[in-house]
Design a protein around this motif. Sequence first.
Motif, short mmCIF file in Angstrom:
data_model
loop_
_atom_site.label_atom_id
_atom_site.label_comp_id
_atom_site.label_asym_id
_atom_site.label_seq_id
_atom_site.Cartn_x
_atom_site.Cartn_y
_atom_site.Cartn_z
N LYS A 148 -65.44 -41.91 9.09
CA LYS A 148 -64.23 -42.61 8.33
C LYS A 148 -63.59 -43.68 9.15
CE LYS A 148 -65.51 -41.28 3.66
NZ LYS A 148 -64.93 -40.94 2.45
N ASN A 149 -62.86 -43.27 10.34
CA ASN A 149 -61.55 -43.23 11.45
C ASN A 149 -61.77 -43.50 12.52
OD1 ASN A 149 -59.84 -43.75 8.48
ND2 ASN A 149 -59.98 -41.57 8.48
N PRO A 150 -62.74 -44.76 13.31
CA PRO A 150 -63.44 -44.24 14.57
C PRO A 150 -61.96 -45.25 14.85
CG PRO A 150 -64.20 -46.38 13.01
CD PRO A 150 -63.91 -45.46 11.88
N VAL A 151 -61.91 -43.99 16.42
CA VAL A 151 -60.69 -44.98 16.96
C VAL A 151 -61.14 -45.45 18.18
CG1 VAL A 151 -59.26 -42.82 16.81
CG2 VAL A 151 -60.93 -42.99 18.79
N PRO A 152 -60.49 -46.18 18.63
CA PRO A 152 -61.08 -47.53 20.28
C PRO A 152 -61.76 -46.27 21.19
CG PRO A 152 -58.51 -47.43 19.74
CD PRO A 152 -58.88 -46.88 18.95
N ASN A 153 -62.47 -46.57 21.40
CA ASN A 153 -63.26 -46.07 22.78
C ASN A 153 -64.10 -44.71 21.78
OD1 ASN A 153 -63.60 -47.53 24.16
ND2 ASN A 153 -61.52 -47.09 25.18
N ASP A 154 -64.16 -44.85 20.45
CA ASP A 154 -64.61 -43.31 19.62
C ASP A 154 -66.17 -42.25 20.85
OD1 ASP A 154 -63.86 -42.32 17.54
OD2 ASP A 154 -65.51 -41.65 17.58
N PRO A 155 -65.14 -40.90 21.08
CA PRO A 155 -66.59 -40.84 21.84
C PRO A 155 -68.00 -40.55 21.12
CG PRO A 155 -65.18 -39.49 21.25
CD PRO A 155 -64.14 -40.56 20.61
N LEU A 156 -67.81 -40.15 19.43
CA LEU A 156 -68.93 -39.82 19.13
C LEU A 156 -69.89 -41.23 18.59
CD1 LEU A 156 -70.57 -38.10 16.68
CD2 LEU A 156 -68.57 -38.99 14.82
#
Lengths: 155, 268
Positions: free
Chosen positions: B228-236
């Motif tokens: 629900k809260n992807p970060v920049p360059n999200d590894p997942l």
Amino acid sequence: MDKLARFFKMPPQIIRLVLLTIGIICCYFTARYFLVPPSFGEFGHYRGDALQMIASRQPFWAGKASCLECHSAHADKLAKGDHKTLSCETCHGPGREHVENPVVKLPKLDVSLCVRCHEANPSRPKWLHQINPHNHYTGNLCTECHVPHSPNDVP
Amino acid sequence: MSENMTRRSVLKNLAGIVGGILAMPAARTCKAAVQNVLASSGAPKGYDPFQHKWLMALDVDRCIGCGLCVEACKAENSVPDGDFRTWIERYVITKADPASGKSRGETFVDSPNGGIGGFKTSLIPKEDILKSFFVPKMCNLCEKSPCSQVCPVGATFESPDGVVLVDKNYCIGCGFCIQACPYGCRFLNPTTHTADKCTLCYHRITRGLKPACVEICPSQARIFGDLKNPVPNDPLQAFIANNKVERLKQNLGTNPRVGYAGLDEEVR
């Protein structure tokens, strides 16, 4: 009013049965009220307070972010080499006590640590650098030739 | 009937009972509020489980079988010896005899002490091995988790943020959930006598930390993130985009959420 009057004109055994049924239902709801925890059903078919209870445990591993608050120079070095995926505590061990009180030092590391990951094993993936610790080097320390914080460099 | 049972006394008693019952919810709310103030000092504040959806993914090709994640989990969650919330399995598939016309020989799976201390000895000589790999195992975070369906007291459940948890205060230790889990991810804790399992380190992720196994894994075989809260360059997100992701035992209809990349047909 007429209906109420007719109800009380019913045979007494029926009235008693009705009252007994009402009594049993009341007992059920009273018992249920005391047995079901207050936060049950807050989010679903479980006790809502359980989430807080499980979350209230204290973490054991400090995490890389708390190491970087002071040791950012090491982290910059680490980020350039093949060991960039490692967390500080992977090698240095649990650091919570050191984070809370920097006087507490972490134990010195030994060779077994490098071998733990880099010993040759047919099950290990091909991308990993693997060595046979018995014939790779006869000296004492891996660090004589390798720099753990920047494994691509030579000392 | 006693003589002093007048209309007045009966009405008084009745009013007392009704008043008591009406006052109970208010008293309980007050008690809960006081308890919250006194007891919740350890729990992270301001965490809303509806604003997150946590997920772990496992990359078989990245796992080097060091077993550090298993040790990290044990230390983080005080997992008793002999029980595991996560563990590493070693798969060894032997070469087939060409005369048999088969593509592969036998499959051997082992997990000595869950992988603690690493995998040192191999029973099969290197030249007989067709292929071999390590598979990290853990709770598969099912959407339709059979463990919570069978719990007779509602002590295990799927939390709004995607974790299957056990309420150890209400678990009666019947063990139904342990039998129901098709992944073998649960055990009966010998000290608390309640069901125990991976919580995705709920006490860590609610504080913004990674689960212990993800934190300690040296090779990023474990990928963790918040859908629900992807970060920049999200590894997942990158993992899901760049890999062919499979799930374990999909035919059982448990809708496991944990994704695996690089699975072989032998992995169950």
